[in-house]
Motif scaffolding. Structure first.
Motif, short mmCIF file in Angstrom:
data_model
loop_
_atom_site.label_atom_id
_atom_site.label_comp_id
_atom_site.label_asym_id
_atom_site.label_seq_id
_atom_site.Cartn_x
_atom_site.Cartn_y
_atom_site.Cartn_z
N GLY A 40 -16.43 -33.45 -13.62
CA GLY A 40 -15.70 -32.60 -14.56
C GLY A 40 -16.00 -31.14 -14.37
N TRP A 78 -13.53 -30.38 -22.60
CA TRP A 78 -13.28 -31.59 -21.81
C TRP A 78 -12.30 -31.33 -20.68
CZ3 TRP A 78 -16.20 -35.84 -22.69
CH2 TRP A 78 -17.00 -35.79 -23.84
N SER A 79 -12.48 -32.11 -19.59
CA SER A 79 -11.59 -32.01 -18.44
C SER A 79 -10.29 -32.74 -18.74
CB SER A 79 -12.28 -32.58 -17.20
OG SER A 79 -12.53 -33.97 -17.37
N HIS A 128 -14.55 -36.85 -19.21
CA HIS A 128 -15.64 -36.08 -18.63
C HIS A 128 -15.55 -34.63 -19.11
CE1 HIS A 128 -15.15 -39.42 -15.68
NE2 HIS A 128 -16.47 -39.41 -15.76
N ASP A 149 -9.09 -35.49 -17.77
CA ASP A 149 -9.11 -36.93 -17.99
C ASP A 149 -9.60 -37.30 -19.39
OD1 ASP A 149 -11.88 -36.66 -17.93
OD2 ASP A 149 -12.17 -37.86 -16.13
N ASN A 156 -15.72 -30.56 -19.10
CA ASN A 156 -15.44 -29.50 -18.14
C ASN A 156 -16.66 -28.58 -18.03
OD1 ASN A 156 -15.37 -27.79 -20.39
ND2 ASN A 156 -13.14 -27.82 -20.52
#
Length: 251
Positions: A18, A169-170, A175, A172, A177
């Motif tokens: 991430g 968060w990334s 995961h 997806d 960021n």
């Protein structure tokens, strides 16, 4: 030999998925914390990272713990269970028992344990309430196993409601960021009674929103289901990022 020899074991959370760098490699909270540790103390440290994405809690310990201890570290960080609680029929107490194993081996080897709980992405995931309940139960079970052990460094991210926000968060949604990994690294240094840079605690920019609706399911949920059906892992064929010591010098 450096006074601090820090080794990290775990899954994608500790590998750094991430937080991708321009060259395609991953960094993550453990890399960031290692550099921050050197900066905060003004002395070089040795750092290793044996974490591999996709690993379940018990395989992490079976595959990574003894090689990590063989490096003769002063500190060992461990997190696991995030991949386990995504699966049906999860036995939370069995997962938490792995923390007891890690603590026992660290005690036997004279290594100080740093335990982390992963951040909580439940609010943005399909079947989020199920993941929330299991994560709450795992967090509670792990804390029971280190109760009365003030020497165990606790960097607990699951209860952090700020870290649950989408900006950490990334694409997806599973995961973190780079902002999320920096906040976790800040918490690790704080738990070690060191001072991280203030900007690590909150992002200075807003990440681009990821796909939604059917596009999100096609890009991220579908491949995850396929791996479960085919009994494969995102970590198959991967090796540790830093299987031996690398030095981090103050900057």
């Amino acid at each position: 030999m450096a006074a601090v020899r820090f080794v990290a074991i775990g899954d994608s959370f500790t590998e750094g998925v991430g937080d991708e760098l321009p060259d395609g490699t991953v960094r993550g909270w453990a890399d960031i914390a290692a550099q921050g540790w050197a900066d905060a103390t003004g002395a070089p440290i040795e750092y290793a990272n044996l974490a591999i994405r996709g690993r379940l809690a018990w395989p992490i310990v079976e595959e990574q713990l003894e090689p990590a201890l063989a490096l003769k570290p002063t500190h060992l960080s461990f997190n696991g269970g995030g991949n386990d609680i995504l699966r049906p029929n999860t036995d939370v107490e069995h997962i938490a028992d792995v923390f007891t194993r890690v603590l026992r081996r660290c005690d036997e080897e004279g290594v100080r344990l740093i335990i982390l709980s992963g951040a909580n992405p439940s609010a943005q995931l399909p079947l989020g309430p199920v993941f929330q309940r299991r994560g709450d139960a795992l967090s509670s079970a792990v804390l029971r196993r280190v109760e009365g052990r003030p020497d165990v460094v606790q960097a607990l991210n699951w209860p952090d409601t700020e870290l649950s926000q989408p900006k950490y968060w990334s694409e997806d949604r599973l995961h973190m960021n780079t902002h999320g990994h920096h906040r976790v690294a800040a918490r690790v240094l704080h738990a070690l009674q060191l001072n991280p840079p203030e900007e690590w605690w909150s992002p200075t920019s807003t990440p681009t929103a990821g796909p939604s609706g059917l596009k999100y399911y096609r890009e991220f949920v579908g491949p995850w289901i396929k791996r479960r059906v085919t009994r494969t892992s995102s970590g198959d064929g991967r090796t540790a990022k830093y299987a031996d010591w690398v030095e981090r010098h103050p900057q």
